[in-house]
Design a protein around this motif. Structure first.
Motif, PDB file in Angstrom:
ATOM      1  N   GLY A 193       0.796  -1.223   0.000  1.00 33.35           N
ATOM      2  CA  GLY A 193       0.000   0.000   0.000  1.00 33.35           C
ATOM      3  C   GLY A 193       0.827   1.271   0.000  1.00 33.35           C
ATOM      4  O   GLY A 193       0.456   2.270  -0.627  1.00 33.35           O
TER       5      GLY A 193
ATOM      6  N   ARG B 276       2.023   1.939  -3.530  1.00 32.80           N
ATOM      7  CA  ARG B 276       0.934   2.470  -4.370  1.00 32.80           C
ATOM      8  C   ARG B 276       0.687   3.945  -4.072  1.00 32.80           C
ATOM      9  O   ARG B 276       0.447   4.746  -4.979  1.00 32.80           O
ATOM     10  CB  ARG B 276      -0.352   1.670  -4.156  1.00 32.80           C
ATOM     11  CG  ARG B 276      -0.276   0.217  -4.597  1.00 32.80           C
ATOM     12  CD  ARG B 276      -1.668  -0.389  -4.693  1.00 32.80           C
ATOM     13  NE  ARG B 276      -2.383  -0.339  -3.430  1.00 32.80           N
ATOM     14  CZ  ARG B 276      -2.318  -1.263  -2.480  1.00 32.80           C
ATOM     15  NH1 ARG B 276      -1.542  -2.332  -2.651  1.00 32.80           N
ATOM     16  NH2 ARG B 276      -3.013  -1.147  -1.365  1.00 32.80           N
TER      17      ARG B 276
ATOM     18  N   LEU C 261      -7.571   2.826  -8.155  1.00 35.63           N
ATOM     19  CA  LEU C 261      -7.009   3.333  -6.901  1.00 35.63           C
ATOM     20  C   LEU C 261      -7.944   4.285  -6.169  1.00 35.63           C
ATOM     21  O   LEU C 261      -7.704   4.620  -5.009  1.00 35.63           O
ATOM     22  CB  LEU C 261      -5.675   4.035  -7.173  1.00 35.63           C
ATOM     23  CG  LEU C 261      -4.505   3.135  -7.605  1.00 35.63           C
ATOM     24  CD1 LEU C 261      -3.243   3.959  -7.829  1.00 35.63           C
ATOM     25  CD2 LEU C 261      -4.236   2.049  -6.570  1.00 35.63           C
TER      26      LEU C 261
ATOM     27  N   ASP D 206      -8.871   2.488  -3.177  1.00 40.39           N
ATOM     28  CA  ASP D 206      -7.767   1.955  -2.364  1.00 40.39           C
ATOM     29  C   ASP D 206      -8.053   2.147  -0.873  1.00 40.39           C
ATOM     30  O   ASP D 206      -8.681   3.139  -0.483  1.00 40.39           O
ATOM     31  CB  ASP D 206      -6.463   2.661  -2.732  1.00 40.39           C
ATOM     32  CG  ASP D 206      -5.240   1.957  -2.186  1.00 40.39           C
ATOM     33  OD1 ASP D 206      -4.721   1.057  -2.885  1.00 40.39           O
ATOM     34  OD2 ASP D 206      -4.804   2.285  -1.059  1.00 40.39           O
TER      35      ASP D 206
ATOM     36  N   THR E 283      -3.743   7.561  -0.862  1.00 47.11           N
ATOM     37  CA  THR E 283      -3.691   6.992  -2.215  1.00 47.11           C
ATOM     38  C   THR E 283      -4.917   7.404  -3.015  1.00 47.11           C
ATOM     39  O   THR E 283      -4.815   7.737  -4.205  1.00 47.11           O
ATOM     40  CB  THR E 283      -3.592   5.455  -2.145  1.00 47.11           C
ATOM     41  OG1 THR E 283      -2.435   5.094  -1.370  1.00 47.11           O
ATOM     42  CG2 THR E 283      -3.470   4.837  -3.531  1.00 47.11           C
TER      43      THR E 283
END
Length: 533
Positions: A371, A374, A405, A408, A413
């Motif tokens: 995570g 990302r 995303l 997410d 993010t």
């Protein structure tokens, strides 16, 4: 009268004898300290003592290194006492940092002169390490009191610690090490203990004014530049992790430190050292270096030439490799570095275009299993989208991944993804087609109305305002009514949903600054959706 004097002298001899017997390695640290203090006073009054050198040194080492048994109040009183200050002044005198006598020519080194050699007859190099161990012990048990002393503008503690990192002193220490038996590494041990003392302000909740005073002293003593120099010239490669980590804290705490660091890093020796970290498998060293370079990139575009030289020289493919590194911590820091480099239009965007595979590696990180990676990758891609130009076609391929995303788990993010879509929406008409095909307006509207985090809602609203200027988003043909053109956001009942959202935000008392801004974006978007627009 003579009889009383004989009795007193006999009893005095007994006191001396028993005190000497207490001063042995088998005693506890508190007893050793008390016995040593008493023996010191006896010597000052002319008493002759016979102490075995080996046992005495062992006893001193025990007193300095073993945990103290006494009350915490004892340590607190010692740290606030005159004795604590006297110890530092005496140690500074041994290093020829200060003197009780008037200054004479040659005592204070002038430009180009070497500093005087420490008086090793008064304290040995090993004694220096023991003194630093004592300082660490006191700092650990009474940190706030010690930090107040460290924050004094012309205090002896800061001046002495600065002296211990000077190149001349470390050279003298290295010379004594050559004549020592065994494998004791005096220079690395000294440097690392000084670094530990400098770490205390950043490991605690320190009053901002105190921290500012400490930072002023550190900058004035050019400690940041010296930390880099000791890494290059005085420490084994694997021992550089602590000073490099400390350097990151200094740079993060004060942007003025960056000038010192960049100035010290322009030499070929520094470039070789930093490049060797890129080529190593030391994860934490890599992560700290990437963090350090990220702070430098974020501070000012004036540092881009230095960064480009380092990143595009002998380690020309370093960033591509780091973006695909096995460790997620390194991948995340590498994405963050690229993102901050892309904040500046001059210089690095062209470098990004020229480095084969770098942009592809960055886009792959959008679907990384970690995570944090990302989050950093979405930030970097958003900045790349803002730069437009030759990146647009390559980045547009990542639209499906960026849209995903928006769901997410990490708040930041989702914010980054929304901003990236908004930046892409300002580009070509072809990108608008991709946004529609991947239902970016639909999902952004849903996120703006229903996301649990106000920051994400605001980012989605800003993105909607941005992409609403796209002709094919503002007006798209509806197959059933091919003679008519309708607004895709109107077809999603965007105005109605945004009016409801605006009402909810105005009634919310939490996140006042966020909802005020979001309400403004709501009204702006509703206005854009009116028929006249």
């Amino acid at each position: 009268m003579s009889r009383w004097r004989i009795r007193w002298e006999c009893r005095f001899d007994i006191v001396v004898k028993e005190t000497v017997e207490l001063f042995n390695p088998a005693a506890t640290a508190s007893v050793l300290s008390a016995a040593g203090l008493l023996l010191t006073y006896l010597i000052q009054y002319g008493v002759t003592l016979k102490l075995r050198c080996e046992e005495t040194l062992t006893s001193i080492a025990t007193a300095f290194t073993e945990p103290a048994e006494g009350d915490v109040a004892v340590v607190r009183a010692f740290a606030a006492s005159e004795l604590w200050s006297i110890i530092w002044h005496r140690f500074a005198m041994v290093l020829h940092l200060t003197s009780q006598e008037p200054m004479i020519d040659g005592e204070t080194p002038r430009g180009g002169q070497h500093a005087p050699v420490p008086d090793w007859d008064l304290i040995s190099p090993q004694g220096t390490l023991l003194f630093l161990s004592l300082a660490l012990f006191v700092f650990t048990h009474e940190p706030h009191q010690c930090l107040l002393q460290l924050a004094q503008p012309s205090g002896v503690i800061m001046a002495t610690l600065n002296k211990l990192l000077e190149p001349d002193f470390l050279e003298y220490l290295a010379q004594t090490q050559l004549h020592e038996d065994g494998d004791l590494q005096l220079v690395p041990a000294t440097v690392l203990q000084v670094c530990q003392l400098f770490c205390f302000p950043f490991a605690m909740d320190v009053d901002p004014e105190i921290l500012e005073l400490i930072m002023t002293s550190l900058k004035g003593s050019e400690i940041p530049a010296r930390l880099l120099q000791v890494c290059i010239h005085h420490l084994p490669f694997l021992e550089t992790e602590l000073p490099l980590s400390l350097l990151c804290h200094l740079v993060l705490s004060d942007e003025e430190v960056i000038e010192q660091v960049v100035g010290a890093a322009t030499s070929q020796h520094a470039t070789d050292f930093l490049s060797s970290i890129f080529l190593s498998n030391q994860v934490f060293l890599l992560a700290d270096l990437l963090s350090l370079l990220t702070h430098i990139a974020r501070a000012s575009p004036t540092h881009l030439p230095f960064l480009e030289k380092l990143l595009c020289g002998s380690t020309s493919q370093a960033l591509s490799h780091l973006l695909c590194h096995p460790e997620c911590l390194v991948r995340a820091r590498a994405c963050s570095l690229v993102g901050n480099l892309l904040r500046h239009k001059q210089g690095f965007p062209q470098v990004l275009q020229d480095q084969t595979g770098l942009l592809e590696c960055l886009l792959e990180r959008l679907s990384d299993e970690d995570g944090h990676v990302r989050r950093s990758a979405s930030f970097a891609v958003g900045n790349a989208a803002y730069q437009a130009g030759p990146f647009t076609q390559a980045i547009s391929k990542a639209v499906p991944c960026v849209v995903q995303l928006l769901r997410d788990p990490q708040t930041k993010t989702r914010c980054n993804a929304a901003s990236a879509l908004g930046n892409l929406g300002q580009q070509s008409v072809e990108v608008g087609d991709l946004l529609i095909q991947n239902k970016a307006p639909d999902i952004l509207l849903d996120v703006a109305c229903h996301d649990s985090q106000p920051a994400v809602q605001k980012a989605a609203l800003v993105a909607l305002c941005s992409i609403s200027h796209q002709p094919k988003i503002h007006q798209v043909p509806i197959p059933q009514l091919w003679k008519w053109w309708d607004n895709v956001l109107v077809s999603l009942r965007a105005s109605e949903k945004l009016e409801a959202l605006s009402l909810d935000l105005s009634q919310s008392r939490a996140y006042s600054s966020l909802w005020t801004s979001s309400t403004q974006h709501c009204k702006k978007l509703i206005h854009l959706l009116q028929p006249a627009h």
